[in-house]
Write a protein that holds these residues in place. Structure first.
Motif, PDB file in Angstrom:
ATOM      1  N   GLU A 284       1.230  -1.153  -0.320  1.00 27.00           N
ATOM      2  CA  GLU A 284      -0.249   0.178  -0.377  1.00 27.00           C
ATOM      3  C   GLU A 284       0.792   1.016  -0.052  1.00 27.00           C
ATOM      4  OE1 GLU A 284      -2.764   0.057   3.607  1.00 27.00           O
ATOM      5  OE2 GLU A 284      -3.022   2.392   2.984  1.00 27.00           O
ATOM      6  N   ALA A 285       1.988   1.855   1.204  1.00 29.88           N
ATOM      7  CA  ALA A 285       3.367   2.257   1.056  1.00 29.88           C
ATOM      8  C   ALA A 285       3.566   2.898  -0.331  1.00 29.88           C
ATOM      9  CB  ALA A 285       3.400   2.371   1.788  1.00 29.88           C
ATOM     10  N   THR A 286       3.606   1.322  -1.008  1.00 31.43           N
ATOM     11  CA  THR A 286       4.681   1.794  -2.397  1.00 31.43           C
ATOM     12  C   THR A 286       3.766   2.042  -3.397  1.00 31.43           C
ATOM     13  OG1 THR A 286       5.523  -0.296  -1.411  1.00 31.43           O
ATOM     14  CG2 THR A 286       6.219  -0.237  -3.997  1.00 31.43           C
ATOM     15  N   ASP A 287       2.396   1.648  -3.349  1.00 30.59           N
ATOM     16  CA  ASP A 287       1.799   1.963  -4.814  1.00 30.59           C
ATOM     17  C   ASP A 287       1.143   3.158  -4.444  1.00 30.59           C
ATOM     18  OD1 ASP A 287       1.577   0.090  -5.892  1.00 30.59           O
ATOM     19  OD2 ASP A 287      -0.132  -0.850  -5.342  1.00 30.59           O
ATOM     20  N   HIS A 288       0.902   3.862  -2.912  1.00 28.43           N
ATOM     21  CA  HIS A 288       0.407   5.018  -2.781  1.00 28.43           C
ATOM     22  C   HIS A 288       1.923   6.182  -3.339  1.00 28.43           C
ATOM     23  CE1 HIS A 288      -1.367   8.459  -1.002  1.00 28.43           C
ATOM     24  NE2 HIS A 288      -0.946   9.105  -0.203  1.00 28.43           N
ATOM     25  N   ALA A 289       2.677   5.864  -2.824  1.00 26.52           N
ATOM     26  CA  ALA A 289       4.133   6.975  -3.065  1.00 26.52           C
ATOM     27  C   ALA A 289       4.022   6.697  -4.922  1.00 26.52           C
ATOM     28  CB  ALA A 289       5.144   6.597  -2.573  1.00 26.52           C
ATOM     29  N   ILE A 290       4.309   5.601  -5.549  1.00 26.26           N
ATOM     30  CA  ILE A 290       4.319   6.039  -6.748  1.00 26.26           C
ATOM     31  C   ILE A 290       3.131   6.701  -7.187  1.00 26.26           C
ATOM     32  CG2 ILE A 290       3.900   4.478  -8.680  1.00 26.26           C
ATOM     33  CD1 ILE A 290       5.300   2.781  -7.765  1.00 26.26           C
ATOM     34  N   SER A 291       1.789   6.342  -6.921  1.00 28.95           N
ATOM     35  CA  SER A 291       0.900   7.628  -7.270  1.00 28.95           C
ATOM     36  C   SER A 291       1.285   9.287  -7.057  1.00 28.95           C
ATOM     37  CB  SER A 291      -0.834   6.766  -6.888  1.00 28.95           C
ATOM     38  OG  SER A 291      -0.551   7.188  -5.155  1.00 28.95           O
ATOM     39  N   VAL A 391      11.282   3.663  -6.623  1.00 34.27           N
ATOM     40  CA  VAL A 391      10.463   3.601  -5.068  1.00 34.27           C
ATOM     41  C   VAL A 391      10.131   2.482  -4.210  1.00 34.27           C
ATOM     42  CG1 VAL A 391       7.960   4.266  -4.071  1.00 34.27           C
ATOM     43  CG2 VAL A 391       9.371   5.556  -6.527  1.00 34.27           C
ATOM     44  N   GLU A 392      11.055   2.968  -2.947  1.00 41.95           N
ATOM     45  CA  GLU A 392      10.829   1.215  -1.806  1.00 41.95           C
ATOM     46  C   GLU A 392      11.281   1.693  -0.741  1.00 41.95           C
ATOM     47  OE1 GLU A 392      15.330   0.294  -2.161  1.00 41.95           O
ATOM     48  OE2 GLU A 392      15.877   2.092  -4.337  1.00 41.95           O
ATOM     49  N   PRO A 393       9.497   1.472  -0.174  1.00 39.50           N
ATOM     50  CA  PRO A 393       9.576   1.131   0.728  1.00 39.50           C
ATOM     51  C   PRO A 393       9.969   0.444   1.650  1.00 39.50           C
ATOM     52  CG  PRO A 393       7.817   2.122  -0.127  1.00 39.50           C
ATOM     53  CD  PRO A 393       8.242   1.447  -1.271  1.00 39.50           C
ATOM     54  N   GLY A 394       9.893   0.447   2.726  1.00 42.33           N
ATOM     55  CA  GLY A 394       9.968  -1.083   3.251  1.00 42.33           C
ATOM     56  C   GLY A 394       9.173  -1.459   4.932  1.00 42.33           C
ATOM     57  N   ILE A 395       9.715  -2.334   5.555  1.00 43.84           N
ATOM     58  CA  ILE A 395       9.438  -2.688   6.867  1.00 43.84           C
ATOM     59  C   ILE A 395      10.757  -3.213   6.881  1.00 43.84           C
ATOM     60  CG2 ILE A 395       7.939  -3.240   9.481  1.00 43.84           C
ATOM     61  CD1 ILE A 395       5.683  -2.575   7.777  1.00 43.84           C
ATOM     62  N   TYR A 396      10.970  -3.214   8.368  1.00 44.38           N
ATOM     63  CA  TYR A 396      12.560  -3.956   8.646  1.00 44.38           C
ATOM     64  C   TYR A 396      12.058  -4.246  10.443  1.00 44.38           C
ATOM     65  CZ  TYR A 396      13.716  -2.247   4.174  1.00 44.38           C
ATOM     66  OH  TYR A 396      14.036  -2.001   2.670  1.00 44.38           O
ATOM     67  N   ILE A 429      11.100  -6.560   4.572  1.00 45.89           N
ATOM     68  CA  ILE A 429      10.024  -7.019   4.007  1.00 45.89           C
ATOM     69  C   ILE A 429      10.368  -5.478   2.808  1.00 45.89           C
ATOM     70  CG2 ILE A 429       7.437  -5.950   2.737  1.00 45.89           C
ATOM     71  CD1 ILE A 429       6.300  -7.528   5.186  1.00 45.89           C
ATOM     72  N   ARG A 430      10.680  -5.532   1.675  1.00 40.17           N
ATOM     73  CA  ARG A 430      11.021  -3.598   1.116  1.00 40.17           C
ATOM     74  C   ARG A 430      10.166  -4.404  -0.292  1.00 40.17           C
ATOM     75  NH1 ARG A 430      15.742  -3.023   1.358  1.00 40.17           N
ATOM     76  NH2 ARG A 430      17.724  -3.827   0.144  1.00 40.17           N
ATOM     77  N   ILE A 431       9.715  -3.473  -1.629  1.00 37.21           N
ATOM     78  CA  ILE A 431       8.700  -3.468  -2.776  1.00 37.21           C
ATOM     79  C   ILE A 431       9.914  -2.620  -2.886  1.00 37.21           C
ATOM     80  CG2 ILE A 431       7.121  -3.631  -4.394  1.00 37.21           C
ATOM     81  CD1 ILE A 431       5.611  -4.655  -1.563  1.00 37.21           C
ATOM     82  N   GLU A 432      10.419  -2.699  -4.104  1.00 34.27           N
ATOM     83  CA  GLU A 432      10.724  -0.885  -5.241  1.00 34.27           C
ATOM     84  C   GLU A 432      10.707  -1.242  -6.725  1.00 34.27           C
ATOM     85  OE1 GLU A 432      15.296  -1.754  -5.019  1.00 34.27           O
ATOM     86  OE2 GLU A 432      15.202   0.163  -5.277  1.00 34.27           O
ATOM     87  N   GLU A 433      10.442  -0.333  -7.151  1.00 35.53           N
ATOM     88  CA  GLU A 433       9.585  -0.206  -8.841  1.00 35.53           C
ATOM     89  C   GLU A 433      10.728   0.717  -9.249  1.00 35.53           C
ATOM     90  OE1 GLU A 433       8.068  -2.201  -9.669  1.00 35.53           O
ATOM     91  OE2 GLU A 433       5.914  -2.880  -8.817  1.00 35.53           O
ATOM     92  N   CYS A 434      10.560   0.964 -10.765  1.00 33.15           N
ATOM     93  CA  CYS A 434      11.468   1.717 -11.239  1.00 33.15           C
ATOM     94  C   CYS A 434      10.282   2.508 -11.950  1.00 33.15           C
ATOM     95  CB  CYS A 434      12.709   1.622 -11.685  1.00 33.15           C
ATOM     96  SG  CYS A 434      13.479   0.299 -11.290  1.00 33.15           S
ATOM     97  N   ILE A 435      10.594   3.762 -11.431  1.00 28.95           N
ATOM     98  CA  ILE A 435       9.671   4.832 -12.743  1.00 28.95           C
ATOM     99  C   ILE A 435      10.804   5.770 -13.193  1.00 28.95           C
ATOM    100  CG2 ILE A 435       7.714   4.899 -10.893  1.00 28.95           C
ATOM    101  CD1 ILE A 435       8.140   7.014  -9.579  1.00 28.95           C
ATOM    102  N   GLY A 441       3.034  12.812 -15.244  1.00 26.67           N
ATOM    103  CA  GLY A 441       2.945  11.931 -13.425  1.00 26.67           C
ATOM    104  C   GLY A 441       4.178  11.209 -14.213  1.00 26.67           C
ATOM    105  N   TYR A 442       3.590   9.582 -14.211  1.00 24.55           N
ATOM    106  CA  TYR A 442       4.956   9.005 -13.895  1.00 24.55           C
ATOM    107  C   TYR A 442       4.307   7.744 -14.937  1.00 24.55           C
ATOM    108  CZ  TYR A 442       1.937   5.200 -11.391  1.00 24.55           C
ATOM    109  OH  TYR A 442       1.080   4.559 -10.908  1.00 24.55           O
ATOM    110  N   ARG A 443       5.979   6.374 -15.038  1.00 25.52           N
ATOM    111  CA  ARG A 443       5.391   5.265 -15.892  1.00 25.52           C
ATOM    112  C   ARG A 443       6.526   4.649 -15.243  1.00 25.52           C
ATOM    113  NH1 ARG A 443       8.002   2.858 -20.105  1.00 25.52           N
ATOM    114  NH2 ARG A 443       9.504   3.971 -20.370  1.00 25.52           N
ATOM    115  N   MET A 444       5.962   3.605 -14.874  1.00 29.27           N
ATOM    116  CA  MET A 444       6.789   2.375 -14.663  1.00 29.27           C
ATOM    117  C   MET A 444       7.727   1.827 -15.665  1.00 29.27           C
ATOM    118  SD  MET A 444       4.916  -0.572 -12.277  1.00 29.27           S
ATOM    119  CE  MET A 444       4.120   0.383 -10.687  1.00 29.27           C
ATOM    120  N   LEU A 445       8.939   1.897 -15.563  1.00 25.34           N
ATOM    121  CA  LEU A 445       9.945   1.121 -16.224  1.00 25.34           C
ATOM    122  C   LEU A 445       9.732  -0.278 -16.242  1.00 25.34           C
ATOM    123  CD1 LEU A 445      13.134   3.388 -15.492  1.00 25.34           C
ATOM    124  CD2 LEU A 445      12.071   3.765 -17.558  1.00 25.34           C
ATOM    125  N   GLY A 446       9.993  -0.742 -17.897  1.00 24.14           N
ATOM    126  CA  GLY A 446       9.902  -2.062 -18.827  1.00 24.14           C
ATOM    127  C   GLY A 446       8.741  -2.657 -19.283  1.00 24.14           C
TER     128      GLY A 446
END
Ligand code: GLY
Ligand code: MN
Length: 463
Positions: A284-291, A391-396, A429-435, A441-446
């Protein structure tokens, strides 16, 4: 390599930002790892590649800002080198490929630089990060390696950062390629992961995919069931049921553009209820941050938005408490999210970090915090069209940090230490995307997004 015009244009744009003096570019040299002829895989300096494209060791360039004269320094190879390493284009041919008028032997570099310095002209250089180039700079300018960073040309750094931070169409093609290789690396690991396997088996396969589709991984692969260690480079554990496996990896294309993705997967193919809950919070943090990413938005605000979701979620689980904004202002969330939100990416996975993080991620609208957690935010300033970001939030859950803060009574108004203790062996836990930031706004790479939801990941792992 791109066409000659691209390099000529880049240098024109660079020189237009600078006033006077001599620009000095040092390419990288071969780096031995156990004896002189047994070298690490050669990696050219990224700024050298950006302005000259020449992917070979032992080159340097000067640009005279007054006359505009560009000179490539280096030596044609002799018969011994041809016998062992094969023929190479001549120095003249190399210079012609990238539109440089003058060619001189490397032995002349010292004269050129010393003459400029002796006549009171500014010799602009970028901060060196390799020891060999530090020695070269000491020989050329008489500046001790410990003083070189402080004496590097701020004007030169700023001009390079301004250009490299905004990716041009030919670079975006490469970045999409890098993302697609990263996709293959991660998708393959996700499919292959099986209980009883060693972590390093997956690392080997992922590195192989990077090498067979480009040059190499864009940084040493992070793949560990101890994902709470942010940059964990040890891969000796056996995949064990009930644990999470954090995989952070990307590739570098043949033109040296990078990707960088993270996925966290259950070692045994199925998330536990508790893992699912925390994973969905990070998602949720990842998707919201990217948005939120779009031109003019300060990335620091995006970091705070992600931090708020994480804090709210952890409060809901009884791990944090108190007022969310106060908790974040006091840096309490950094117990679980002790790093920044992401970084610029280009030819370097942390793009231009060698030039100084603050030149890349900060400007006169935002200064760097010294608070634990926030101080690791590499990018804080407003996003611009053409910026490429992770964009790479996480909880450790980091036992050593829990123990330290508990003992020192840090942020006790916001942290539920007894509850946290139940997660001492949880991992991270980390999720990381490249934009890439676009006009709207943005586009995800790939070409496509890696599996990221619980259902998608479990689906791939159980296929
Ligand atoms: N993916 C490694 C890093 O961003 O530091
Ligand atoms: Mn990253």
């Amino acid at each position: 390599m791109f066409t000659k015009d691209i390099y000529v244009q880049r240098r024109k744009a660079l020189c237009a930002q600078l006033q006077s003096g001599l620009l000095l570019f040092l390419g990288n040299k071969e780096a031995p790892y156990n004896y002189l002829d047994n070298t690490y895989r050669f990696r050219q300096d990224s700024s050298f590649l950006y302005f000259f494209g020449l992917d070979e060791a032992n080159l340097a360039v000067t640009i005279d800002l007054e006359t505009g004269a560009e000179t490539l320094f280096g030596d044609d190879i002799g018969i011994d080198s041809i016998v062992w390493m094969g023929p190479k284009p001549s120095m003249r041919e190399k210079a012609d490929r990238v539109g440089i008028a003058h060619v001189r032997p490397m032995a002349d570099l010292a004269n050129t630089v010393k003459k400029a310095a002796a006549s009171g002209r500014m010799v602009h250089y970028l901060p060196p990060y390799r020891y060999a180039n530090k020695i070269t700079l000491m020989d050329l300018l008489g500046i001790h390696p410990n003083e070189q960073k402080a004496n590097a040309s701020e004007a030169f750094i700023r001009a390079v950062v301004a250009l490299r931070a905004v990716k041009q169409p030919e670079e975006v093609v490469e970045l999409d390629k890098a993302a697609n290789i990263g996709y293959m690396m991660h998708y393959t690991a996700m499919k292959m992961a099986k209980l009883g396997m060693l972590e390093q088996e997956l690392v080997g396969v992922m590195e192989g995919i990077a090498v067979s589709n480009g040059t190499m991984p864009s940084f040493p692969i992070i793949l560990s069931q101890n994902g709470e260690t942010l940059h964990n480079h040890s891969h000796h554990q056996i995949l064990t049921d009930g644990r999470l496996l954090l995989i952070d990896a990307g590739a570098e294309t043949n033109s040296h553009y990078a990707s960088d993705f993270t996925r966290t997967i259950p070692s045994g193919g199925k998330f536990t209820q508790q893992q699912k809950e925390l994973y969905n919070l990070v998602l949720e943090a990842t998707d919201h941050a990217i948005s939120l990413c779009k031109p003019e938005v300060p990335f620091k605000e995006v970091y705070f938005a992600a931090s708020r979701i994480i804090t709210e979620g952890l409060k809901g689980m009884g791990i944090m408490k108190g007022n969310t904004d106060d908790a974040i202002a006091n840096g309490a969330h950094a117990m679980f999210f002790p790093c920044g939100l992401g970084h610029n990416m280009g030819m370097d996975v942390h793009d231009m970090e060698d030039l100084g993080e603050n030149f890349v991620g900060y400007d006169d609208t935002v200064t760097r915090s010294t608070q634990f957690g926030l101080k690791s935010l590499r990018m804080a300033k407003a996003l611009k069209v053409g910026n490429v970001m992770t964009v790479e939030p996480g909880i450790y859950f980091i036992p050593a940090l829990m123990d330290k803060w508990r003992a020192e009574k840090v942020n006790t108004d916001f942290l539920c230490f007894d509850e946290m203790d139940k997660f001492r062996s949880f991992g991270g836990i980390r999720i990381e995307e490249c934009i890439i930031i676009t006009q709207n706004g943005y586009r995800m790479l790939g070409s496509k997004r890696l599996p990221v939801t619980v259902e998608e990941i479990e689906g791939v792992m159980q296929e």
